[in-house]
Design a protein around this motif. Sequence first.
Motif, PDB file in Angstrom:
ATOM      1  N   ILE A 412       0.796  -1.095   0.045  1.00 16.31           N
ATOM      2  CA  ILE A 412       0.075  -0.234  -0.164  1.00 16.31           C
ATOM      3  C   ILE A 412       0.805   1.167   0.031  1.00 16.31           C
ATOM      4  O   ILE A 412       0.701   2.219  -0.895  1.00 16.31           O
ATOM      5  CB  ILE A 412      -0.863   0.034   1.259  1.00 16.31           C
ATOM      6  CG1 ILE A 412      -1.820  -1.102   1.023  1.00 16.31           C
ATOM      7  CG2 ILE A 412      -1.583   1.312   1.339  1.00 16.31           C
ATOM      8  CD1 ILE A 412      -2.871  -1.445   2.313  1.00 16.31           C
ATOM      9  N   VAL A 413       1.876   1.203   0.908  1.00 14.69           N
ATOM     10  CA  VAL A 413       2.740   2.365   1.016  1.00 14.69           C
ATOM     11  C   VAL A 413       3.627   2.492  -0.440  1.00 14.69           C
ATOM     12  O   VAL A 413       3.610   3.622  -1.037  1.00 14.69           O
ATOM     13  CB  VAL A 413       3.808   2.377   2.053  1.00 14.69           C
ATOM     14  CG1 VAL A 413       4.740   3.356   1.971  1.00 14.69           C
ATOM     15  CG2 VAL A 413       3.018   1.945   3.136  1.00 14.69           C
ATOM     16  N   THR A 414       3.786   1.459  -1.051  1.00  8.90           N
ATOM     17  CA  THR A 414       4.630   1.495  -2.288  1.00  8.90           C
ATOM     18  C   THR A 414       3.814   2.196  -3.526  1.00  8.90           C
ATOM     19  O   THR A 414       4.361   2.904  -4.354  1.00  8.90           O
ATOM     20  CB  THR A 414       5.270   0.081  -2.519  1.00  8.90           C
ATOM     21  OG1 THR A 414       6.028  -0.447  -1.393  1.00  8.90           O
ATOM     22  CG2 THR A 414       6.027   0.122  -4.023  1.00  8.90           C
ATOM     23  N   LEU A 415       2.519   1.649  -3.435  1.00  8.39           N
ATOM     24  CA  LEU A 415       1.886   2.110  -4.599  1.00  8.39           C
ATOM     25  C   LEU A 415       1.329   3.521  -4.479  1.00  8.39           C
ATOM     26  O   LEU A 415       1.168   4.084  -5.440  1.00  8.39           O
ATOM     27  CB  LEU A 415       0.423   1.193  -4.479  1.00  8.39           C
ATOM     28  CG  LEU A 415       0.804  -0.302  -4.846  1.00  8.39           C
ATOM     29  CD1 LEU A 415      -0.668  -1.122  -4.298  1.00  8.39           C
ATOM     30  CD2 LEU A 415       1.095  -0.382  -6.538  1.00  8.39           C
ATOM     31  N   LEU A 416       1.612   4.152  -3.260  1.00  4.79           N
ATOM     32  CA  LEU A 416       1.064   5.385  -3.058  1.00  4.79           C
ATOM     33  C   LEU A 416       2.110   6.305  -2.826  1.00  4.79           C
ATOM     34  O   LEU A 416       1.704   7.659  -2.510  1.00  4.79           O
ATOM     35  CB  LEU A 416      -0.024   5.519  -1.872  1.00  4.79           C
ATOM     36  CG  LEU A 416      -1.262   4.864  -2.041  1.00  4.79           C
ATOM     37  CD1 LEU A 416      -2.333   4.865  -0.695  1.00  4.79           C
ATOM     38  CD2 LEU A 416      -2.120   5.235  -3.316  1.00  4.79           C
ATOM     39  N   VAL A 417       3.312   6.115  -3.078  1.00  7.00           N
ATOM     40  CA  VAL A 417       4.575   6.842  -2.802  1.00  7.00           C
ATOM     41  C   VAL A 417       4.422   7.820  -4.264  1.00  7.00           C
ATOM     42  O   VAL A 417       4.528   7.289  -5.354  1.00  7.00           O
ATOM     43  CB  VAL A 417       5.735   6.146  -2.761  1.00  7.00           C
ATOM     44  CG1 VAL A 417       7.020   7.184  -3.037  1.00  7.00           C
ATOM     45  CG2 VAL A 417       5.782   5.409  -1.475  1.00  7.00           C
ATOM     46  N   GLY A 418       4.953   9.048  -3.990  1.00  3.79           N
ATOM     47  CA  GLY A 418       5.031  10.032  -5.026  1.00  3.79           C
ATOM     48  C   GLY A 418       3.619  10.505  -5.711  1.00  3.79           C
ATOM     49  O   GLY A 418       2.733  10.329  -5.127  1.00  3.79           O
ATOM     50  N   ASP A 419       3.886  11.178  -6.623  1.00  2.00           N
ATOM     51  CA  ASP A 419       2.334  11.819  -7.019  1.00  2.00           C
ATOM     52  C   ASP A 419       1.848  10.726  -8.087  1.00  2.00           C
ATOM     53  O   ASP A 419       2.434  10.238  -9.059  1.00  2.00           O
ATOM     54  CB  ASP A 419       2.772  12.881  -8.195  1.00  2.00           C
ATOM     55  CG  ASP A 419       3.507  14.127  -7.511  1.00  2.00           C
ATOM     56  OD1 ASP A 419       2.912  14.421  -6.154  1.00  2.00           O
ATOM     57  OD2 ASP A 419       4.223  14.825  -8.044  1.00  2.00           O
ATOM     58  N   GLN A 420       0.734  10.519  -7.790  1.00  2.00           N
ATOM     59  CA  GLN A 420      -0.343   9.414  -8.220  1.00  2.00           C
ATOM     60  C   GLN A 420      -1.483  10.105  -8.868  1.00  2.00           C
ATOM     61  O   GLN A 420      -2.190  10.731  -8.132  1.00  2.00           O
ATOM     62  CB  GLN A 420      -0.456   8.277  -7.367  1.00  2.00           C
ATOM     63  CG  GLN A 420       0.838   7.709  -6.834  1.00  2.00           C
ATOM     64  CD  GLN A 420       1.694   6.691  -7.756  1.00  2.00           C
ATOM     65  OE1 GLN A 420       1.018   6.597  -9.064  1.00  2.00           O
ATOM     66  NE2 GLN A 420       2.602   6.316  -7.731  1.00  2.00           N
ATOM     67  N   GLU A 421      -1.995   9.537 -10.171  1.00  2.00           N
ATOM     68  CA  GLU A 421      -3.414   9.660 -10.535  1.00  2.00           C
ATOM     69  C   GLU A 421      -4.170   8.386 -10.107  1.00  2.00           C
ATOM     70  O   GLU A 421      -3.910   7.327 -10.372  1.00  2.00           O
ATOM     71  CB  GLU A 421      -3.216  10.061 -12.145  1.00  2.00           C
ATOM     72  CG  GLU A 421      -2.588  11.262 -12.437  1.00  2.00           C
ATOM     73  CD  GLU A 421      -3.315  12.407 -11.900  1.00  2.00           C
ATOM     74  OE1 GLU A 421      -4.520  12.554 -11.869  1.00  2.00           O
ATOM     75  OE2 GLU A 421      -2.827  13.453 -12.022  1.00  2.00           O
ATOM     76  N   PHE A 422      -5.154   8.910  -9.617  1.00  2.00           N
ATOM     77  CA  PHE A 422      -6.106   7.796  -8.880  1.00  2.00           C
ATOM     78  C   PHE A 422      -7.185   7.389  -9.951  1.00  2.00           C
ATOM     79  O   PHE A 422      -8.606   7.240  -9.831  1.00  2.00           O
ATOM     80  CB  PHE A 422      -6.806   8.282  -7.660  1.00  2.00           C
ATOM     81  CG  PHE A 422      -5.919   8.419  -6.683  1.00  2.00           C
ATOM     82  CD1 PHE A 422      -5.835   7.493  -5.830  1.00  2.00           C
ATOM     83  CD2 PHE A 422      -5.411   9.872  -6.319  1.00  2.00           C
ATOM     84  CE1 PHE A 422      -4.899   7.711  -4.696  1.00  2.00           C
ATOM     85  CE2 PHE A 422      -4.751  10.008  -5.421  1.00  2.00           C
ATOM     86  CZ  PHE A 422      -4.211   9.152  -4.404  1.00  2.00           C
TER      87      PHE A 422
END
Length: 460
Positions: A412-422
């Motif tokens: 979960i942390v890895t997937l949401l690190v940085g600028d992400q478009e949901f």
Amino acid sequence: MQLLPLVIALLVLTSIGYYLGRGRALTMAGGSSRNLHSLPGYYGFYVALWCGIPAFLVLAAWLAFEPTLVRALVMNSLPPSAQALPEGELRLLMNEVRQFAGGRSYGREPSEIVIAAAEYYTSLKTTGFAALIVFSLSLAVAGLAWGRKRIHQQLRARVSVERAVKVFLIISSTIAVFTTIGIVMSLLFESIRFFQAVPPMEFLFGLNWSPQTAIRADQVGSSGAFGAVPLFAGTLLISLIAMTVAVPVGLFSAIYMAEYAPSRVRAVVKPLLEVLAGIPTVVYGFFAALTVAPFLRDSGSVLGLSVASESALAAGLVMGIMIIPFISSLSDDVITSVPHSLRQGSYGLGATKSETIRQVVIPAALPGIVGGVLLAASRAIGETMIVVMAAGLAANLTANPFEAVTTVTVQIVTLLVGDQEFDSPKTLAAFALGLVLFCVTLVLNVVALHVVRKYREKYD
């Protein structure tokens, strides 16, 4: 920091209102509280509430709506060419305006549009804050005067104050409930979007986890594999190792402190043991990565075993040490709450101390012990930092504790690190993992509470 003097001033005015209200009530009663409907302190709280509540409500409303209002006014002041920019570029422009208004820049000379907007932004912030100070302080003084004026001997101050406290408690509980609902809904809605792109059966029972996907249609990239079984297996493996360490140590230490330790020893050992619960998890992560993992790797080399630098065993051992206080403290409280008459009855039948503990005390305290173990298991399943630093990020489907694995929380942390478009399955997968983790921990907590409540009265 600009708000701090204002908050202090409002708190001072509220305190003054308390003493003025209390003093006025005693003065009107001739110095005897028997002539008052309520105790003098209630009259003081009555004036303090009239002084503080309206002012702090205005302050809260300003904190909630001021950024949006200022942003809208600044955007309306921009030239039409700037207002016609795409949403993303307009957002970047507003960020640059705020940065420049705060005395920072992006390392380049700002444009005239940015300079003008930043000046307008600063003026709006200054004017709004000045108006907030005047209005909130005026409202506090007016409330103080109004509340003090309403005081008389037969004023039902206690009823009014308790009604205000009750309203505050209802609002607090409502906020807590709606916050929980909001968390669940945010997980649920985003998870539904994820499952529209990835079948639930593939996610729950797939054996390959590689969430990397192409960002744009013209890029060459993987379509991603979202089988979460390796994550579930890694979480279960590390949690199992942690519980294998924590349950015996925590339970035996609780038995010693509750049944064998002298009062002086207990007064020292129990606080020292509970210090483990206050150590930040990142410190445990450092300990696992710098001490435990190298020790296991070197020991494995001596014994001819291949132990990875980042292994499930290292993370599980340190995590077990971390949750020892949860089991120890809860078990100790449960054991000490077993009625002393049960012990005396066992001794009267000729049982020894160890036999009494094994055949009477532990069975009597077992529901509470099981509840504590399940709560500790929930804590282990949700741990992140230790696994990140000691077990790695590799989504390996293995039961070998010497290999590197990963867990649900780490991904979960890895997937949401940085600028992400949901709007991609890669990012939305974090919400699906969060929903699964939420359901698992919820079930464990419910089972723990059910066990404790069902069997608690059996030994009362």
